[in-house]
Design an enzyme around this catalytic site. Sequence first.
Site, mmCIF file in Angstrom:
data_model
loop_
_atom_site.group_PDB
_atom_site.id
_atom_site.type_symbol
_atom_site.label_atom_id
_atom_site.label_comp_id
_atom_site.label_asym_id
_atom_site.label_seq_id
_atom_site.Cartn_x
_atom_site.Cartn_y
_atom_site.Cartn_z
ATOM 1 N N LYS A 51 0.886 -1.328 -0.326
ATOM 2 C CA LYS A 51 -0.194 -0.268 0.132
ATOM 3 C C LYS A 51 0.700 1.084 -0.020
ATOM 4 C CE LYS A 51 -3.829 -2.559 2.088
ATOM 5 N NZ LYS A 51 -4.450 -3.114 3.236
ATOM 6 N N GLN A 95 -4.708 -1.721 9.382
ATOM 7 C CA GLN A 95 -4.257 -2.873 8.428
ATOM 8 C C GLN A 95 -5.300 -4.091 9.641
ATOM 9 O OE1 GLN A 95 -2.923 -3.576 5.908
ATOM 10 N NE2 GLN A 95 -3.825 -5.941 6.044
ATOM 11 N N ASP A 118 -11.110 2.631 3.825
ATOM 12 C CA ASP A 118 -11.573 0.907 3.496
ATOM 13 C C ASP A 118 -12.993 0.510 3.229
ATOM 14 O OD1 ASP A 118 -9.171 -1.156 3.307
ATOM 15 O OD2 ASP A 118 -8.808 -1.128 5.337
#
Length: 284
Positions: A51, A95, A118
């Site tokens: 990422k 995460q 997200d």
Amino acid sequence: MIIKGKDLSVSIKEALKVRVDVLSKQYGRTPNLVVILVGDDPGSVSYVTGKAKAATEVGIRNTTLRREATISEADLLDTIAELNNDDDVDGILVQLPLPKHIDENKIIAAISPEKDVDAFHPINVAKLWLKQPCMLPCTPKGIIKLLHFAGVDIAGKEAVVIGRSNIVGQPVAKLLLDANATVTVAHSRTKHLSSITRRADILVVAVGRERFVTADMIKPGAVVIDVGVNRDTRNGKLCGDVDFEEAQYIAAAITPVPGGVGPMTITCLMENTVEAYINRMSKQ
Ligand code: NAP
């Protein structure tokens, strides 16, 4: 046809880089993504590294905040609150998975919905299901882009999704439904799975088991999207949920693993970060 998500993601990132350059000049600051990594699980470290690399490629400032696996839930919530209040931060990503002593739902709900790149926050999930404008979860968004890239007209097609997780199965089913497919969602309690999958013009597989879908489960000419990321027990290499070697001769189009859905997930995260940045800057 092999649907090369990697190639599509390269071209999307090139266009996004140009956009980020232009917008950064217009707004006087570049987008900024903060990723929080708790612990040192090798899988999570590798996702976070990917990422950060993609963000740098497209000109998004990015920081990875590493925290010990022993961090308390309260301390993690404090970190998120600081980032929520920081005007220079556009996107926040925690995460997953988190250590067991931390309530993931609580952490996700603590992220400001407008910085939730997200798109896992309950408000963003609700907006998706209510068909309101919102940030879309990265993997499902990437899958729809892959289908468009492969020239698939989704409307009227029979789509079968295997898996009903909050991050893949359910949202991709909703996006397929919104694109006017007739959608069936299968899961571990589904009976006669093969007879259902053999009806699918579009088969999306998000189970997490190597070679779970075999060639005899696929309708000849179907489009197969393999979301799975597994270690092949035969050689230790990355592999998907579909027996690719056999399935490629039955399907009209299929995504490989690696190089299919994975790169698109990361690229859609970059798009979401830019979207969050534009939304915030246009309000100022
Ligand atoms: P998950 O939360 O573990 O969900 C797996 C789903 O598969 C569940 O809904 C489960 O059904 C279903 N399932 C399990 N066994 C089954 C069976 N025998 N028959 C039918 N369905 C069955 O996994 P996830 O987070 O959705 O991820 C799925 C896979 O995609 C994993 O390999 C993950 O690593 C990968 N992934 C890849 C990306 C990417 O960007 N490439 C992104 C996210 C995830 P129940 O609900 O009944 O338990």
